[in-house]
Scaffold this motif. Structure first.
Motif, PDB file in Angstrom:
ATOM      1  N   GLU A 100      13.757  -6.321   4.518  1.00  0.00           N
ATOM      2  CA  GLU A 100      14.132  -7.165   3.241  1.00  0.00           C
ATOM      3  C   GLU A 100      14.064  -8.719   3.772  1.00  0.00           C
ATOM      4  N   GLN A 101      14.646  -8.686   4.967  1.00  0.00           N
ATOM      5  CA  GLN A 101      14.700 -10.117   5.522  1.00  0.00           C
ATOM      6  C   GLN A 101      13.311 -10.665   5.772  1.00  0.00           C
ATOM      7  N   LEU A 102      12.374 -10.112   6.374  1.00  0.00           N
ATOM      8  CA  LEU A 102      11.052 -10.427   6.408  1.00  0.00           C
ATOM      9  C   LEU A 102      10.575 -10.861   5.096  1.00  0.00           C
ATOM     10  N   LEU A 103      10.477 -10.089   3.964  1.00  0.00           N
ATOM     11  CA  LEU A 103      10.074 -10.376   2.598  1.00  0.00           C
ATOM     12  C   LEU A 103      10.650 -11.868   2.069  1.00  0.00           C
ATOM     13  N   ALA A 104      12.008 -11.698   2.328  1.00  0.00           N
ATOM     14  CA  ALA A 104      12.573 -13.079   2.098  1.00  0.00           C
ATOM     15  C   ALA A 104      12.150 -14.251   2.701  1.00  0.00           C
ATOM     16  N   VAL A 105      11.936 -13.964   4.007  1.00  0.00           N
ATOM     17  CA  VAL A 105      11.258 -15.338   4.784  1.00  0.00           C
ATOM     18  C   VAL A 105       9.798 -15.651   4.225  1.00  0.00           C
TER      19      VAL A 105
ATOM     20  N   ILE B 293      12.402 -29.947   6.085  1.00  0.00           N
ATOM     21  CA  ILE B 293      11.928 -28.863   5.779  1.00  0.00           C
ATOM     22  C   ILE B 293      10.956 -28.465   7.041  1.00  0.00           C
ATOM     23  N   ILE B 294      10.266 -29.363   7.630  1.00  0.00           N
ATOM     24  CA  ILE B 294       9.512 -29.020   8.790  1.00  0.00           C
ATOM     25  C   ILE B 294      10.553 -28.552  10.190  1.00  0.00           C
ATOM     26  N   GLU B 295      11.582 -29.144  10.174  1.00  0.00           N
ATOM     27  CA  GLU B 295      12.427 -29.065  11.385  1.00  0.00           C
ATOM     28  C   GLU B 295      13.084 -27.430  11.235  1.00  0.00           C
ATOM     29  N   LYS B 296      13.304 -27.252   9.921  1.00  0.00           N
ATOM     30  CA  LYS B 296      13.659 -25.517   9.845  1.00  0.00           C
ATOM     31  C   LYS B 296      12.734 -24.811   9.925  1.00  0.00           C
ATOM     32  N   LEU B 297      11.395 -25.038   9.147  1.00  0.00           N
ATOM     33  CA  LEU B 297      10.225 -24.173   9.447  1.00  0.00           C
ATOM     34  C   LEU B 297       9.834 -23.986  10.901  1.00  0.00           C
ATOM     35  N   GLU B 298      10.379 -25.010  11.837  1.00  0.00           N
ATOM     36  CA  GLU B 298       9.904 -24.944  13.320  1.00  0.00           C
ATOM     37  C   GLU B 298      10.948 -23.947  14.086  1.00  0.00           C
TER      38      GLU B 298
ATOM     39  N   GLN C  57      12.445 -33.004  -6.597  1.00  0.00           N
ATOM     40  CA  GLN C  57      13.536 -33.167  -5.328  1.00  0.00           C
ATOM     41  C   GLN C  57      14.283 -31.947  -5.399  1.00  0.00           C
ATOM     42  N   SER C  58      14.572 -31.590  -6.911  1.00  0.00           N
ATOM     43  CA  SER C  58      15.647 -30.248  -6.958  1.00  0.00           C
ATOM     44  C   SER C  58      14.701 -29.133  -6.383  1.00  0.00           C
ATOM     45  N   ASP C  59      13.682 -29.070  -6.445  1.00  0.00           N
ATOM     46  CA  ASP C  59      12.828 -27.924  -6.096  1.00  0.00           C
ATOM     47  C   ASP C  59      12.916 -27.978  -4.332  1.00  0.00           C
ATOM     48  N   LEU C  60      12.706 -29.082  -3.882  1.00  0.00           N
ATOM     49  CA  LEU C  60      12.724 -29.128  -2.427  1.00  0.00           C
ATOM     50  C   LEU C  60      14.101 -28.853  -1.905  1.00  0.00           C
ATOM     51  N   ASP C  61      15.222 -29.468  -2.683  1.00  0.00           N
ATOM     52  CA  ASP C  61      16.528 -28.920  -2.212  1.00  0.00           C
ATOM     53  C   ASP C  61      16.808 -27.708  -2.321  1.00  0.00           C
ATOM     54  N   ALA C  62      16.123 -26.843  -3.179  1.00  0.00           N
ATOM     55  CA  ALA C  62      16.335 -25.468  -3.365  1.00  0.00           C
ATOM     56  C   ALA C  62      15.601 -24.661  -2.155  1.00  0.00           C
ATOM     57  N   LEU C  63      14.340 -25.251  -1.653  1.00  0.00           N
ATOM     58  CA  LEU C  63      13.707 -24.663  -0.561  1.00  0.00           C
ATOM     59  C   LEU C  63      14.589 -24.887   0.575  1.00  0.00           C
ATOM     60  N   LEU C  64      15.078 -26.172   0.972  1.00  0.00           N
ATOM     61  CA  LEU C  64      15.948 -26.375   1.898  1.00  0.00           C
ATOM     62  C   LEU C  64      17.247 -25.325   2.078  1.00  0.00           C
ATOM     63  N   GLY C  65      17.777 -25.103   1.064  1.00  0.00           N
ATOM     64  CA  GLY C  65      18.890 -24.005   0.796  1.00  0.00           C
ATOM     65  C   GLY C  65      18.487 -22.440   1.237  1.00  0.00           C
ATOM     66  N   ASN C  66      17.078 -22.402   0.610  1.00  0.00           N
ATOM     67  CA  ASN C  66      16.566 -21.126   1.174  1.00  0.00           C
ATOM     68  C   ASN C  66      16.319 -20.771   2.379  1.00  0.00           C
ATOM     69  N   LEU C  67      15.582 -21.947   3.324  1.00  0.00           N
ATOM     70  CA  LEU C  67      15.460 -21.829   4.723  1.00  0.00           C
ATOM     71  C   LEU C  67      16.901 -21.773   5.400  1.00  0.00           C
ATOM     72  N   ASP C  68      17.682 -22.324   4.847  1.00  0.00           N
ATOM     73  CA  ASP C  68      19.044 -22.280   5.495  1.00  0.00           C
ATOM     74  C   ASP C  68      19.684 -20.735   5.602  1.00  0.00           C
ATOM     75  N   LEU C  69      19.378 -20.238   4.275  1.00  0.00           N
ATOM     76  CA  LEU C  69      19.914 -19.019   3.982  1.00  0.00           C
ATOM     77  C   LEU C  69      19.144 -17.788   5.108  1.00  0.00           C
ATOM     78  N   ASN C  70      17.736 -18.191   5.114  1.00  0.00           N
ATOM     79  CA  ASN C  70      16.817 -17.203   5.813  1.00  0.00           C
ATOM     80  C   ASN C  70      17.315 -17.180   7.283  1.00  0.00           C
ATOM     81  N   LEU C  71      17.393 -18.556   7.907  1.00  0.00           N
ATOM     82  CA  LEU C  71      17.672 -18.766   9.242  1.00  0.00           C
ATOM     83  C   LEU C  71      19.092 -18.240   9.563  1.00  0.00           C
ATOM     84  N   ARG C  72      20.146 -18.414   8.614  1.00  0.00           N
ATOM     85  CA  ARG C  72      21.600 -17.977   8.859  1.00  0.00           C
ATOM     86  C   ARG C  72      21.484 -16.339   8.965  1.00  0.00           C
ATOM     87  N   ASP C  73      20.724 -15.806   7.812  1.00  0.00           N
ATOM     88  CA  ASP C  73      20.735 -14.304   7.860  1.00  0.00           C
ATOM     89  C   ASP C  73      20.028 -13.450   8.927  1.00  0.00           C
TER      90      ASP C  73
END
Length: 559
Positions: free
Chosen positions: A75-80, A47-52, A106-122
């Motif tokens: 919309e992307q800024l709001l998602a971030v 999570i920290i690696e993606k936040l950075e 653990q499930s919530d953290l996995d969802a957070l990782l998924g959202n970070l991936d999505l934000n970075l990709r978008d």
């Protein structure tokens, strides 16, 4: 003085800058909170690696000239911001150990990782593609443009961009709007569609939601039918998901996927790929059980595939021959029957095993029943021509094949007549059949075919007459026809385009024993033609010209 449109743009600029500032301010807070967490070290490290990575993406986004005018940027800024707030919230819970359960966290953290991936990709997509330059705020664009078309194109670009970014549900809504827009103005959509949009649509074909897959294939079907996107669709991997939809999709999904394959399979290379991806079996099944539209589309796709010579045996192993014969008998739409006939013609063109299979499956009877109907006859006669060498004389006689060929020679289209004459050439393989064929009345229409404008029609008619004239009775029939000698002499023309001349020489040689016929040949200028053909070393030309010249001399002396 600033107009209303200008004021709205200023407000939007302020909003964009404000949301950017908030997001940039939250990133260090989220990272600091994340570093305080002791539990779930592996997940929080990721999570920290993606936040950075977020600050550099936000910086790139804000440097774009169209950043402040773009609805998707806000919309992307709001998602971030939403993701950053969630990261801070979860970090607080982990630090204070106030979460409900380890598995839930653990499930919530996995969802957070998924959202970070999505934000970075978008964010990356917004920066790398042309989306930022194309999609602007409706208030800014709509109020300043005097052309409604500009607004429409802007809306289309935004909908297409939304297929590439955001969560699946947001893409679903964009897909709904895109379909509605295409109903009203399909040309505008096709005018601005890019490869990235095609790639996004192909990806949506594999979505878990059946509704999304069905709507996506509806759009893709329109693209395939337009004939302009085949290369992009194929290179983006469209075939496997389309084939899966043919096999497992809803009724609408099956139909649209099959129609898409029908259009794409026009290319021989794509047809081979459909076979390679296992597409034949589901298409054959659609021919067995599908509704009328899907059945016709599947039959046409299989017809296209069957035109690739090296795949014939492969598709035959999937039961295609029996299915095509059944379509000849029971096809719901007339088009299905026509495609089935063309498919059988392709399959039997160069494969003895497949010819035998068609005969063993009862294909002759079905082909002749089709021939008796109102549909185009070329493909059926072409199939009969391919089968001619495998059909016994007894079968040809008992099924009345020759009689039907004569009807086609008399009443069919020129292409049907050519095919029928070609069949006659093939079945005249024995003295018995030559006699029987001549007795059916085929000679007069064949003589008329010698007058056709098409060179290949004249050639096959002359070839058929040449085969039939080896029988004395048939020769007499040709002699009795007033058109035979003039038409045959006309075919002595030495032009390279005239490929019927060798058969004309053969026919006239057989007629030259008749004084009347010799006189006619001479009067129509056969000697001049034959001398030129003799120089071209056309077989029989020398002997025939000598015979005619002797006859001419005798005629002069007798006077």
């Amino acid at each position: 003085m600033v107009d209303d449109g200008g004021q709205e743009v200023v407000v939007d600029i302020l909003l964009a800058e404000e949301w950017l500032s908030r997001a940039q301010g939250l990133v260090p807070v989220a990272i600091e909170k994340a570093r305080e967490v002791k539990g779930f070290p592996g997940r929080w490290k990721m999570i920290i690696e993606k936040l950075e990575q977020i600050p550099s993406r936000l910086s790139d986004l804000s440097c774009h000239p169209c950043f402040s005018k773009n609805a998707l940027c806000i919309e992307q800024l709001l998602a971030v911001l939403k993701t950053l707030n969630k990261a801070i919230e979860l970090a607080d819970l982990c630090v204070k150990l106030k979460y409900e359960g380890k598995l839930q966290m653990q499930s919530d953290l996995d969802a957070l990782l998924g959202n970070l991936d999505l934000n970075l990709r978008d964010c990356g997509l917004l920066i790398k593609t042309r989306v930022l330059g194309e999609v602007t705020l409706p208030s800014a664009m709509g109020s300043t443009s005097t052309e409604p078309e500009a607004t429409s194109i802007g809306n289309v670009r935004e909908l297409l961009a939304r297929l590439q970014i955001g969560h699946l549900e947001a893409k679903h809504r964009a897909l709904d709007n895109l379909i509605e827009f295409m109903k009203e103005d399909k040309k505008s959509v096709l005018a601005v569609l890019g490869r990235a949009n095609v790639a996004a649509l192909v990806q949506l074909l594999t979505a878990t939601s059946p509704q999304i897959r069905e709507k996506t294939v509806t759009v893709i079907c329109s693209l395939a039918e337009s004939g302009n996107y085949e290369n992009w669709l194929i290179s983006e991997g469209i075939l496997p998901p389309l084939i899966r939809l043919v096999e497992f999709g809803s009724a609408v999904g099956k139909e649209k996927a099959t129609i898409s394959l029908q259009r794409l399979s026009i290319s021989s290379e794509t047809a081979r790929s459909i076979v390679g991806h296992g597409g034949v079996r589901p298409l054959v099944e659609i021919c067995r059980t599908g509704d009328s539209v899907s059945q016709a589309a599947a039959a046409c796709t299989l017809k296209n595939i069957s035109s690739v010579p090296e795949v014939g045996q492969t598709v035959a192993e999937e039961g295609i021959i029996k299915v095509m014969i059944n379509l000849l008998d029971c096809g719901i739409l007339l088009g299905s029957k026509e495609y089935a006939a063309e498919c059988l013609q392709n399959l039997t063109s160069n494969n003895d095993n497949l010819r035998k299979s068609v005969i063993e499956e009862g294909g002759i009877r079905s082909l002749l029943a089709y021939l008796d109907g109102p549909l185009p006859q070329e493909s059926v006669i072409g199939t009969l021509r391919n089968l001619a060498g495998s059909i016994s004389n007894e079968v040809s006689i008992s099924f009345g094949i020759v009689q039907r060929l004569v009807q086609v020679l008399k009443l069919g289209s020129l292409s049907s007549q050519k095919a029928a004459a070609s069949v006659i050439c093939r079945i005249c393989s024995s003295t018995e059949m030559i006699k029987l064929v001549g007795e059916t009345g085929c000679i007069p229409p064949l003589v008329r075919m010698l007058e056709a404008k098409a060179n290949d029609a004249r050639e096959v008619a002359a070839q058929a007459i040449s085969s039939l004239m080896t029988n004395p009775c048939n020769r007499r029939e040709v002699k009795r026809d007033d058109k035979s000698v003039p038409n045959l002499v006309a075919l002595l023309n030495p032009s390279p385009q005239n490929t019927a001349k060798k058969y004309a020489v053969s026919c006239l040689s057989l007629l030259s024993s008749s004084k009347k016929c010799k006189k006619l040949m001479i009067s129509y200028g056969a000697i001049g033609y034959l001398k030129k053909l003799n120089e071209m070393e056309i077989p029989g030309a020398k002997k025939l010209v000598e015979r005619l010249e002797r006859g001419k001399l005798k005629s002069l002396f007798s006077k």
